[in-house]
Design an enzyme around this catalytic site. Structure first.
Site, PDB file in Angstrom:
ATOM      1  N   GLY A   1      -5.307  -7.633  -4.058  1.00  0.00           N
ATOM      2  CA  GLY A   1      -5.832  -6.271  -4.114  1.00  0.00           C
ATOM      3  C   GLY A   1      -4.786  -5.322  -4.664  1.00  0.00           C
TER       4      GLY A   1
ATOM      5  CG  PHE B   1      -5.234  -5.722   0.570  1.00  0.00           C
ATOM      6  CD1 PHE B   1      -6.180  -5.173  -0.281  1.00  0.00           C
ATOM      7  CD2 PHE B   1      -5.659  -6.596   1.548  1.00  0.00           C
ATOM      8  CE1 PHE B   1      -7.516  -5.484  -0.160  1.00  0.00           C
ATOM      9  CE2 PHE B   1      -6.998  -6.908   1.687  1.00  0.00           C
ATOM     10  CZ  PHE B   1      -7.935  -6.350   0.833  1.00  0.00           C
ATOM     11  CB  CYS B   2      -0.376  -2.926  -1.664  1.00  0.00           C
ATOM     12  SG  CYS B   2      -1.898  -1.954  -1.644  1.00  0.00           S
ATOM     13  CB  ALA B   3       4.117  -4.486  -0.854  1.00  0.00           C
TER      14      ALA B   3
ATOM     15  CG  MET C   1      -1.975  -0.567   0.163  1.00  0.00           C
ATOM     16  SD  MET C   1      -2.679  -0.626   0.406  1.00  0.00           S
ATOM     17  CE  MET C   1      -2.799  -0.729   0.503  1.00  0.00           C
TER      18      MET C   1
END
Length: 591
Positions: free
Chosen positions: A352, A324-326, A1
């Site tokens: 995500g 999510f993200c990384a 994120m």
């Protein structure tokens, strides 16, 4: 994120408790799509999975020079600009600012002939600079060079806006007159504060307005496992029955996990629990220089331990995961290891806004210059960590109008306090990144090692994304400036299992904080993804609502039968250690 510039999510803020300050979170005072970034600073970083380097004045200058080092286009552009300025001086009505450009919304920009011409002249200059980058794209041999030039020219264009100065901002002048100069005094105080406490960047939010555990991260739960790397939170069921297969959520190691649990009505965790899922969340520790050697193995091993604990507590043989993200990058390395060792403890996986293939063209490529990455890596090795502050400004400068100069005007020229908004408060609440992990992320960014079979080894297993065969649910966001949706779509091709792709209409973080009930929210969902993302989108169905609903329907189909909700959290081997949100998310230990 990974890690930001910020724009606040579109849509309603939702109902929820008023922060301790007594001020209700603003719903319109921040830029329309404010997103994070942990992301918020200036050395290398990864938010949403993008490791980058430090933008410097010299780097920006080189990008501008690259765009301007075209004798033919520059000469033609200069000629057009001179003719346009002459026409503007004579009263031409062309080259007006876009109606949605809020910088020029004050009536003076249309009613006052001097300001009107100033706005037109600035717009014409911006058009020509943008045209130069477009023409440079036809001659540049590498798209990374084009993105560097576009990034640099974007900063230059935004910095030259007359609205960034007091004489060139009629609204600020009026405010100064109406307040007898008090707004200027307040603005100077805020400028001095930002120079001393925010690295000279204008504050994007009032960090004191929210307290984690009191205003944010309120979904009931308990920490059932803790080690040096992370805590594991088990959320209490909100339904009489839950599905037998639990969900393990893996947030990015940059930023705090609670963007997934902001406030009631705006919490992904709350929504997932309301659908009958048994939800567990990894809460990463904020590392210091003492943890400089933490690497992908460290974080991947912690995910494996979390899976062990979740299966022990729930009695399930396997879990569904959501990265999510990384966090999606870390999840992929674990999935690869499990596939290589014949371990089937993950039944399905969801992503995500995660980039796995960094060969995809993206604005983040502006930071891919070898020297820049080398300096970023050297800086983190010297300090032991890349600090949260050193990560955010990079991403803010990717959207300078919304994430830098918007606050220059609001805070310093208008003398207004920074906005109070939950996503911005989260965005300002960053964490550090260990030097070793940062270096590995830079390698992924530089050499695309994650998407190259055998180029990266984690947990002793060479990474080959093609060996991952579990069903996957992949999301992207159409307005995402960090992880472009076509790059997220690429995940459906890299992995070998059946894939479902959903495209949100929002931006990077706004697409994640996207509860049902927002009439402006929509998403596209289609059939089996192919090799062409644009063709997929053309045939996909657009629905009103949020991808949360489509995801929940998908994961429920893979979560087994219902059974009575547990009466107590944890088990004998993993008793509750403390109530959610736990200790690590509150840790403000300096680097």
């Amino acid at each position: 994120m990974t890690t930001t510039p910020t724009t606040t999510p579109t849509g309603t803020a939702g109902s929820g408790p008023v922060p301790r300050s007594g001020r209700r979170p603003a719903t319109g005072g921040a830029p329309a799509e404010q997103v994070p970034a942990d992301q918020d600073e200036a050395a290398g970083v990864v938010e949403g999975g993008e490791p980058v380097g430090v933008p410097s004045a010299a780097g920006v200058l080189r990008g501008v020079v690259a765009a301007l080092a075209q004798p033919g286009p520059v000469t033609r552009g200069a000629g057009r600009l001179v003719r346009t300025w002459a026409a503007v001086a004579r009263g031409s009505e062309e080259h007006r600012p876009a109606p949605r450009d809020k910088r020029f919304s004050d009536p003076a920009w249309s009613a006052n002939p001097v300001y009107r011409r100033l706005a037109q002249g600035y717009t014409a200059l911006g058009d020509e600079l943008s045209r130069l980058v477009d023409e440079y794209e036809h001659t540049a041999g590498d798209w990374h060079d084009v993105e560097r030039a576009r990034f640099a020219v974007g900063i230059l264009t935004s910095a030259l806006a007359p609205t960034n100065t007091l004489p060139g901002n009629p609204a600020a002048l009026k405010r100064a007159f109406d307040t007898g100069g008090a707004s200027l005094v307040r603005g100077l105080r805020q400028f001095a504060h930002d120079v001393r406490h925010n690295g000279g960047m204008p504050s994007q939010t009032d960090r004191s307005a929210f307290t984690v555990g009191e205003d944010l991260a309120l979904t009931p739960g308990d920490v059932v496992d803790r080690d040096d790397v992370a805590e594991l939170i088990e959320y209490r069921p909100s339904t009489p029955a839950v599905r037998e297969r639990p969900l393990l959520v893996i947030p990015p190691p940059i930023g705090r996990y609670y963007f997934l649990d902001l406030r009631p009505g705006r919490s992904f965790v709350e929504y997932a629990a309301s659908r009958g899922l048994r939800v567990f969340m990894v809460s990463w520790r904020n590392p210091t220089r003492e943890q400089a050697d933490w690497d992908m193995d460290t974080y991947a091993r912690r995910v494996l331990r979390a899976i062990d604990v979740v299966t022990d507590v729930t009695g399930s043989e396997d879990v569904n995961t959501l990265g999510f993200c990384a966090g999606g990058i870390l999840m992929s390395t674990v999935l690869n290891h499990l596939a290589a060792t014949g371990d089937h403890r993950v039944h399905s996986a969801s992503y995500g806004v995660t980039l796995l293939d960094f060969g995809t063209r993206a604005p983040i490529g502006a930071f891919s210059a070898p020297r820049l990455l080398e300096l970023a890596g050297a800086d983190s090795r010297r300090s032991g960590v890349i600090t949260a502050r050193s990560m955010g400004a990079v991403f803010s400068w990717m959207r300078p109008d919304d994430l830098v100069f918007n606050y220059v005007v609001n805070n310093w020229l208008m003398g207004e306090p920074p906005p109070v908004f939950d996503i911005l408060a989260w965005n300002a609440d960053g964490t550090n990144l260990p030097a070793r992990l940062h270096g590995q992320f830079l390698d992924v960014f530089r050499s695309n090692t994650l998407a190259t079979p055998g180029a990266l080894t984690v947990l002793g297993t060479p990474v080959d994304l093609g060996r991952i065969t579990v069903p996957v649910f992949v999301t992207g966001a159409v307005n995402d400036h960090l992880t472009p949706w076509t790059g997220c779509y690429r995940t459906t091709e890299l992995l070998s299992g059946p894939a479902t792709y959903v495209l949100s209409n929002a931006g990077h973080i706004a697409s994640l904080v996207n509860p049902p009930g927002n009439p402006k929210a929509s998403y596209w969902i289609g059939g089996e993804p192919g090799t062409d993302p644009e063709r997929w989108r053309a045939s996909a169905e657009k629905r009103t609502g949020t991808w949360w609903e489509a995801w929940a329907d998908w994961v429920l189909e893979r979560s087994g039968e219902e059974r009575p909700a547990p009466e107590a959290p944890g088990d004998a081997a993993h008793p509750p250690l403390e109530a959610a949100p736990g200790s690590y998310v509150r840790d403000r230990t300096p680097a």
